[in-house]
Design a protein around this motif. Structure first.
Motif, PDB file in Angstrom:
ATOM      1  N   LYS A 320      31.863  43.031  43.180  1.00  0.00           N
ATOM      2  CA  LYS A 320      31.813  42.926  41.722  1.00  0.00           C
ATOM      3  C   LYS A 320      33.114  42.403  41.121  1.00  0.00           C
ATOM      4  CE  LYS A 320      28.955  47.140  41.451  1.00  0.00           C
ATOM      5  NZ  LYS A 320      28.922  48.508  40.884  1.00  0.00           N
ATOM      6  N   ILE A 321      34.144  42.203  41.945  1.00  0.00           N
ATOM      7  CA  ILE A 321      35.459  41.867  41.405  1.00  0.00           C
ATOM      8  C   ILE A 321      36.111  40.780  42.248  1.00  0.00           C
ATOM      9  CG2 ILE A 321      36.509  43.775  42.720  1.00  0.00           C
ATOM     10  CD1 ILE A 321      38.545  44.076  40.448  1.00  0.00           C
ATOM     11  N   GLU A 322      36.834  39.871  41.575  1.00  0.00           N
ATOM     12  CA  GLU A 322      37.532  38.793  42.274  1.00  0.00           C
ATOM     13  C   GLU A 322      38.846  39.307  42.861  1.00  0.00           C
ATOM     14  OE1 GLU A 322      36.375  35.756  42.758  1.00  0.00           O
ATOM     15  OE2 GLU A 322      34.535  36.281  41.698  1.00  0.00           O
ATOM     16  N   LEU A 323      39.258  38.678  43.967  1.00  0.00           N
ATOM     17  CA  LEU A 323      40.509  39.059  44.630  1.00  0.00           C
ATOM     18  C   LEU A 323      41.698  38.928  43.686  1.00  0.00           C
ATOM     19  CD1 LEU A 323      42.069  39.882  47.170  1.00  0.00           C
ATOM     20  CD2 LEU A 323      42.112  37.471  47.830  1.00  0.00           C
ATOM     21  N   ASN A 324      41.698  37.859  42.888  1.00  0.00           N
ATOM     22  CA  ASN A 324      42.797  37.644  41.937  1.00  0.00           C
ATOM     23  C   ASN A 324      42.918  38.806  40.951  1.00  0.00           C
ATOM     24  OD1 ASN A 324      44.672  35.759  40.299  1.00  0.00           O
ATOM     25  ND2 ASN A 324      43.102  36.361  38.813  1.00  0.00           N
ATOM     26  N   ASN A 325      41.779  39.343  40.512  1.00  0.00           N
ATOM     27  CA  ASN A 325      41.796  40.457  39.570  1.00  0.00           C
ATOM     28  C   ASN A 325      42.272  41.741  40.250  1.00  0.00           C
ATOM     29  OD1 ASN A 325      41.434  41.658  37.065  1.00  0.00           O
ATOM     30  ND2 ASN A 325      39.301  42.168  37.440  1.00  0.00           N
ATOM     31  N   ILE A 326      41.921  41.941  41.521  1.00  0.00           N
ATOM     32  CA  ILE A 326      42.401  43.112  42.260  1.00  0.00           C
ATOM     33  C   ILE A 326      43.924  43.089  42.355  1.00  0.00           C
ATOM     34  CG2 ILE A 326      42.388  44.299  44.486  1.00  0.00           C
ATOM     35  CD1 ILE A 326      39.564  43.305  44.937  1.00  0.00           C
ATOM     36  N   ILE A 327      44.479  41.906  42.659  1.00  0.00           N
ATOM     37  CA  ILE A 327      45.933  41.773  42.761  1.00  0.00           C
ATOM     38  C   ILE A 327      46.595  42.073  41.423  1.00  0.00           C
ATOM     39  CG2 ILE A 327      47.805  40.121  43.177  1.00  0.00           C
ATOM     40  CD1 ILE A 327      45.946  38.772  45.228  1.00  0.00           C
TER      41      ILE A 327
END
Length: 534
Positions: A320-327
Motif C-alpha cells: 500500500k506504500i511506496e519505498l520513497n514514502n517509507i524512507i
C-alpha cells in the motif's frame, strides 16, 4: 530465596552456550590439540555468554575427566571451581578493581602455580575499565606469562583496549543471539519449570532482548512472577511498556492513508494507557523498517525476526506504500527520536510527528515532493482531471480531446500570452507520449518569460527538486522538442526558480531603463513588468 532464571540455567558445558558455535568449536579444538593460548579476548554485547564461556573453558582445561573436551563438572577440580573452593580460577571485575595497585597485586599472585589443576585462569570482566597505568602493568605480565597462566579478558567495548594488549590476545567476537535461538531456549526452560507460555509472548520478549539471552531470561522471569501460571502476550506488553503489533499496524495504516485525525486519536489512547512515547516511536521505526525490507527483499525470514503470519501481514501492508514514502517516514521518525530526549513535552512532539507523517504536503523534503508527484501521476493515469488555482493547469477540461496530428500552431512572434494559451496543448502532447512524470512536474510551472528565442519556465522555490530533475539533458531536450513541435518554433528552454527570476528581472530592467533615460526625459518614462504570472 528465589534464584534468577539466568543464574539457574547458566550454561555448564560448551554445548549449552547458545549462538556462539564459532567460538566454542575453536576452543574445544585447541584443548584437543593442546594448543592453548596464554591470553584470550572475548568481546561482544552484554548477555551473549562471554563470562559463561570463560568459566566453562577454565574448567575444561583443568578437568580431571574431560568428556569430548567438555568439563565433566563432577570431578574434584570441576566441583571446586563451581563452588569457588579452589583458587585456580580467579574472576576479577575491572570496573571496581581498575587501578595500578590491583594489577600489581595480580602480577605478584601469578608467580604461584595452581593448587589443583593444570592451569591458573584469570578472568578479567569489563577489562576496558582499567586505567592506562593498569593496562601498562598488565602488559608486562602478558608479554612473558608463566606457562601455567591463562588470561581471559572480557569486554563489551574492545575499541577502548590498547593495541599493545590486543596484539597479545586471541580475539573472539560473540554475536548477538538470534531471536529463534532465544525463543527455543525459553521454551525449553518453561517446559522444565512447567510454565505455559504464549508463542507471541516469547517472540516479543526475544525481540526486546536486543540479542542478549540473559536479558531475555530476566524479562521472562519477571513475566512468570507477574502471571504465575501462564505467560500471555498482553502481560509482556504491560510489563515492557511497549505497544502491541496490532496497534502498530493500525497506526501505520492511518499514516499511509493520510488519516491525521484517526492517527492523533490513536496516539491519545496510547497516552491514556500510560505507554511510553519514546518506546512507541522506537517500535514504529522498527515497523516501517520491516515494511522497507518487505519492499526490497523476498527472503524475509532471515531479516525480519517475527512470526510467519505477522510477516505475511507486513508484506500486504507494504503493497500500500511506496519505498520513497517509507524512507521519508523513517527519516522523520529518526529526527523525532533524537529530539524527544531533550523535549519537555514528548506528547506534543509526537503529535507533530504524526501530522507530518500523515500530511506529506507539510514536509519539504525531496522524498515528500516526489511522493506528491507520484500521487499526481497516479491520479492522471486514472483519468481524473486536476484543477489547481496556482498553476498553469487551470481550465484544461478539453485537453484530452486534442489529437496529436492537428496540435501544431504557427506562431510568428511567440510571447508569454501565446505560450500560456498553448500550454494545455503542450501538456496534452506529453500525455499522449506517455511521458507522465515530466508532464506532472511541468504542471507546477508558476511563471513564463521570453527573451529572444529563450523560453523561461519558472517554478516556486520549494520546487527546486523538480527544477533539478527537469534540467537534466534528457528531460530538457524532450521539453524543447514538444514545445517546438506544438508552436512550430525553434525555442530553447531555460528552467529557473522564482528567486533566480528576480535577479534576472532587475538586471534586465536596469539595462532597459538606462537606454531609455539616455533618449528621453526621466519623468515621461513608465516601466512595465514583462513577466506574466499565472
Amino acid at each position: 530465596m528465589h534464584k534468577a532464571l539466568y543464574r539457574v540455567y547458566r550454561p555448564l558445558n560448551f554445548k549449552d552456550v547458545i549462538g556462539q558455535e564459532h567460538v566454542t568449536k575453536t576452543l574445544k579444538n585447541q584443548i584437543e590439540n593442546n594448543n592453548i593460548a596464554h591470553a584470550y579476548l572475548f568481546s561482544g554485547t552484554r548477555g551473549t555468554g562471554k563470562t559463561s564461556t570463560a568459566k566453562i573453558f577454565a574448567r575444561a582445561v583443568n578437568c580431571l575427566n574431560p568428556k569430548d573436551k567438555e568439563p565433566c563438572n563432577e570431578c574434584e577440580v570441576c566441583k571446586g571451581i563451581l563452588t569457588d573452593n579452589i583458587m585456580d580460577v580467579i574472576e576479577i571485575d575491572a570496573a571496581s578493581n581498575n587501578g595500578v595497585d590491583d594489577i600489581r597485586e595480580l602480577r605478584e599472585n601469578v608467580k604461584y602455580p595452581p593448587t589443583k589443576g593444570r592451569y591458573k585462569v584469570y578472568i578479567i570482566d569489563e577489562v576496558h575499565m582499567l586505567s592506562q597505568g593498569a593496562f601498562n602493568a598488565l602488559l608486562k605480565t602478558l608479554e612473558e606469562p608463566p606457562s601455567y597462566i591463562i588470561f581471559i579478558l572480557a569486554t563489551t567495548e574492545p575499541h577502548k583496549i590498547p593495541a599493545t594488549i590486543l596484539s597479545r590476545c586471541q580475539k573472539f567476537d560473540f554475536k548477538r543471539v538470534q531471536v529463534d535461538d532465544i525463543i527455543t531456549r525459553m521454551k525449553n526452560i518453561c517446559s522444565d519449570i512447567n510454565i505455559e507460555v504464549d508463542e507471541k509472548a516469547l517472540n516479543l520478549i526475544a525481540r526486546n532482548s536486543g540479542g542478549a539471552l540473559r536479558d531475555a531470561l530476566s524479562i521472562l522471569d519477571q513475566c512468570i512472577s507477574y502471571s504465575e501460571s501462564k505467560v500471555e502476550y498482553e502481560d509482556v506488553v504491560s510489563l515492557l511498556g511497549t505497544v502491541n503489533i496490532d496497534f502498530l499496524f493500525k497506526m501505520s495504516d492511518y499514516i499511509i492513508n493520510e488519516d491525521t485525525k484517526s492517527g492523533l486519536e490513536l496516539l491519545n489512547e496510547l497516552v491514556i494507557w500510560g505507554k511510553d512515547i519514546k518506546h512507541f516511536l522506537d517500535d514504529l521505526v522498527d515497523h516501517f523498517r520491516n515494511l522497507m525490507i518487505c519492499k526490497v527483499s523476498s527472503e524475509l525470514n532471515e531479516i525480519i525476526n517475527l512470526p510467519i503470519e505477522t510477516i505475511d501481514i507486513l508484506r500486504k501492508q507494504s503493497n500500500k506504500i511506496e519505498l520513497n514514502n517509507i524512507i521519508r517516514i523513517i527519516n522523520i521518525l529518526s529526527d523525532t527520536q533524537s529530539n524527544i530526549k531533550y523535549s519537555s513535552n514528548p506528547r506534543i512532539l509526537a503529535e507533530i510527528t504524526i501530522i507530518k507523517l500523515s500530511q506529506p504536503i507539510l514536509d519539504g523534503s525531496s522524498e515528500s515532493i516526489l511522493k506528491r508527484i507520484n500521487k499526481i501521476e497516479s491520479i492522471i493515469n486514472n483519468g481524473v482531471n486536476i484543477v489547481k488555482t496556482t498553476t498553469v493547469s487551470d481550465s484544461k477540461n478539453e485537453e484530452a480531446k486534442i489529437n496529436k496530428k492537428n496540435i501544431v500552431r504557427d506562431i510568428k512572434d511567440p510571447n508569454v500570452e501565446e505560450i500560456e494559451k498553448l500550454w494545455p496543448e503542450i501538456l496534452s502532447y506529453m500525455k499522449k507520449d506517455k511521458n507522465m512524470s515530466v508532464q506532472a512536474m511541468l504542471r507546477e510551472v508558476k511563471n513564463f518569460n521570453i527573451q529572444g528565442n529563450i523560453l523561461g519556465l519558472i517554478f516556486n522555490d520549494e520546487f527546486k527538486f523538480i527544477k533539478d530533475r527537469l534540467s537534466r539533458d534528457e528531460n530538457k531536450n524532450y521539453i524543447e522538442k514538444v514545445i517546438n513541435e506544438v508552436t512550430n518554433q525553434n525555442l530553447k528552454v531555460k528552467i529557473s526558480l522564482k528567486s533566480e527570476l528576480i535577479d534576472f528581472k532587475e538586471e534586465k530592467e536596469d539595462k532597459g531603463i538606462k537606454i531609455l533615460e539616455d533618449m528621453f526625459a526621466k519623468d515621461i518614462i513608465e516601466v512595465k513588468n514583462s513577466i506574466k504570472e499565472i
